[in-house]
Enzyme design. Structure first.
Site, short mmCIF file in Angstrom:
data_model
loop_
_atom_site.label_atom_id
_atom_site.label_comp_id
_atom_site.label_asym_id
_atom_site.label_seq_id
_atom_site.Cartn_x
_atom_site.Cartn_y
_atom_site.Cartn_z
N GLU A 10 -5.67 14.99 -13.29
CA GLU A 10 -5.56 15.34 -11.71
C GLU A 10 -4.09 14.64 -11.42
O GLU A 10 -3.61 13.92 -12.18
CB GLU A 10 -6.26 14.65 -11.02
CG GLU A 10 -6.31 14.69 -9.22
CD GLU A 10 -7.66 14.01 -8.67
OE1 GLU A 10 -8.59 13.99 -9.40
OE2 GLU A 10 -7.25 13.42 -7.92
N ALA B 199 -4.77 18.45 -0.48
CA ALA B 199 -5.78 18.00 0.39
C ALA B 199 -7.20 17.74 -0.49
O ALA B 199 -8.64 17.22 -0.12
CB ALA B 199 -5.78 18.54 1.50
N TYR C 37 7.44 13.51 -0.83
CA TYR C 37 7.39 14.71 -1.50
C TYR C 37 8.18 14.68 -2.66
O TYR C 37 8.09 15.84 -2.90
CB TYR C 37 6.10 16.03 -0.83
CG TYR C 37 5.11 15.45 -0.68
CD1 TYR C 37 3.54 15.05 -1.82
CD2 TYR C 37 4.90 15.52 0.79
CE1 TYR C 37 2.66 14.77 -0.98
CE2 TYR C 37 3.23 15.57 1.07
CZ TYR C 37 2.73 15.13 0.95
OH TYR C 37 1.06 14.64 0.76
N PRO D 44 -3.69 23.69 -1.96
CA PRO D 44 -2.50 23.13 -0.39
C PRO D 44 -1.36 23.06 0.03
O PRO D 44 -1.55 21.80 -0.50
CB PRO D 44 -3.59 23.64 0.21
CG PRO D 44 -4.64 22.29 -0.50
CD PRO D 44 -4.32 22.96 -1.78
N ASN D 45 -0.28 23.79 0.26
CA ASN D 45 0.56 23.33 1.22
C ASN D 45 1.64 22.61 -0.10
O ASN D 45 2.79 22.33 0.38
CB ASN D 45 0.09 22.26 2.06
CG ASN D 45 -0.37 22.79 3.51
OD1 ASN D 45 -0.12 23.60 3.66
ND2 ASN D 45 -1.81 21.87 3.51
N ASN E 286 -3.10 19.88 -9.52
CA ASN E 286 -3.13 18.94 -8.26
C ASN E 286 -3.67 19.73 -6.78
O ASN E 286 -3.40 20.41 -6.09
CB ASN E 286 -1.51 19.03 -7.59
CG ASN E 286 -1.41 17.83 -6.17
OD1 ASN E 286 -2.23 17.76 -5.80
ND2 ASN E 286 -0.92 17.84 -6.33
N ARG F 127 8.87 20.29 2.79
CA ARG F 127 7.56 19.64 3.49
C ARG F 127 7.36 17.59 2.77
O ARG F 127 7.26 17.23 2.16
CB ARG F 127 6.26 20.15 2.81
CG ARG F 127 5.20 19.14 3.49
CD ARG F 127 4.07 19.70 2.02
NE ARG F 127 3.24 19.01 2.69
CZ ARG F 127 1.55 18.41 1.76
NH1 ARG F 127 1.82 19.21 0.50
NH2 ARG F 127 0.72 18.08 2.72
N ARG G 253 -0.92 5.36 0.58
CA ARG G 253 -1.24 6.24 1.66
C ARG G 253 -1.92 5.71 2.49
O ARG G 253 -2.66 4.85 2.88
CB ARG G 253 -0.66 7.34 1.28
CG ARG G 253 0.77 7.85 0.66
CD ARG G 253 0.59 9.34 0.07
NE ARG G 253 0.98 10.08 1.59
CZ ARG G 253 1.03 11.55 1.56
NH1 ARG G 253 0.75 12.27 0.33
NH2 ARG G 253 1.31 12.11 2.66
N HIS H 62 -0.67 13.82 -8.93
CA HIS H 62 -0.76 13.65 -7.32
C HIS H 62 1.00 13.55 -7.70
O HIS H 62 1.11 12.33 -7.92
CB HIS H 62 -1.40 12.78 -6.54
CG HIS H 62 -2.64 13.33 -6.07
ND1 HIS H 62 -3.00 14.18 -5.56
CD2 HIS H 62 -4.41 12.68 -7.35
CE1 HIS H 62 -4.53 14.78 -5.22
NE2 HIS H 62 -5.05 13.79 -6.69
C1 DQA Z 1 -0.97 15.50 -2.45
C2 DQA Z 1 -1.71 14.27 -2.21
C3 DQA Z 1 -2.57 14.78 -0.99
O1 DQA Z 1 -3.63 13.49 -0.12
C4 DQA Z 1 -2.21 15.71 -0.02
O2 DQA Z 1 -2.94 16.06 0.54
C5 DQA Z 1 -0.92 16.57 -0.42
C6 DQA Z 1 0.00 16.19 -1.56
C7 DQA Z 1 0.49 14.53 -3.51
O3 DQA Z 1 0.73 15.30 -4.38
O4 DQA Z 1 0.25 13.54 -3.22
O5 DQA Z 1 -1.27 18.03 -0.61
O6 DQA Z 1 -2.32 15.69 -3.41
#
Ligand code: DQA
Length: 152
Positions: A102, A81, A27, A14-15, A78, A22, A111, A104
């Protein structure tokens, strides 16, 4: 004779469709399309057949993971959240027979406290956190190296 290239599934959570717009201080400025283009180029170099999905929905992520029950060599994911609270995503990762890496973009350990824990990480092969888009490329290399050899 089966000479098909190993198929790898990349899942963006998501996102991540908003990358480039964003929280660019966290990011970066690359868009998801930019990252996917790098991944596709890398996949060709590694001889992999890449399938890429982005979803903002937990159930869709679970269904994407379940697709790898057969016919796939691995997953780069990835979970965004969902990493921090989705037992459904964790259980799906645990259920499939392929290595799962996984990723990120940001370093989740530097963070907010609530990001320090991934419920998914313990059932993955490994995690890459904080290397930006490079993390996805390294994860793809890892899947190519481990390639279809199951979770171990
Ligand atoms: C994320 C880190 C997560 O905490 C966050 O909710 C994201 C992006 C990252 O790629 O750094 O949406 O997965």
């Amino acid at each position: 004779m089966n000479n098909a290239r190993p198929r790898v599934l990349v899942i963006h959570g998501p996102n991540l469709n908003l990358l480039g717009r964003r929280e660019t201080n966290v990011y970066g400025t690359m868009t998801l399309e930019d990252i996917d283009a790098l991944l596709l180029k890398k996949a060709i170099a590694l001889g992999l057949d890449l399938e890429i999905v982005q979803t903002n929905h937990e159930g869709e992520m679970v269904e994407a993971i379940q697709k790898t029950l057969s016919g796939y060599a691995g997953i780069v994911i990835n979970p965004a959240a969902f990493s921090h609270y989705s037992i459904a995503v964790r259980d799906a990762v645990a259920a499939v027979p392929v290595p799962v890496i996984e990723v990120h973009l940001s370093n989740i350990y530097s963070r907010e406290e609530f990001r320090h824990h991934s419920v998914v990480a313990p059932v993955t092969k490994g995690q890459i956190s904080g290397l930006g888009p490079l993390g996805y490329l390294f994860a793809l290399e890892a899947v190519a190296a481990i390639g279809g050899g199951g979770k171990q």
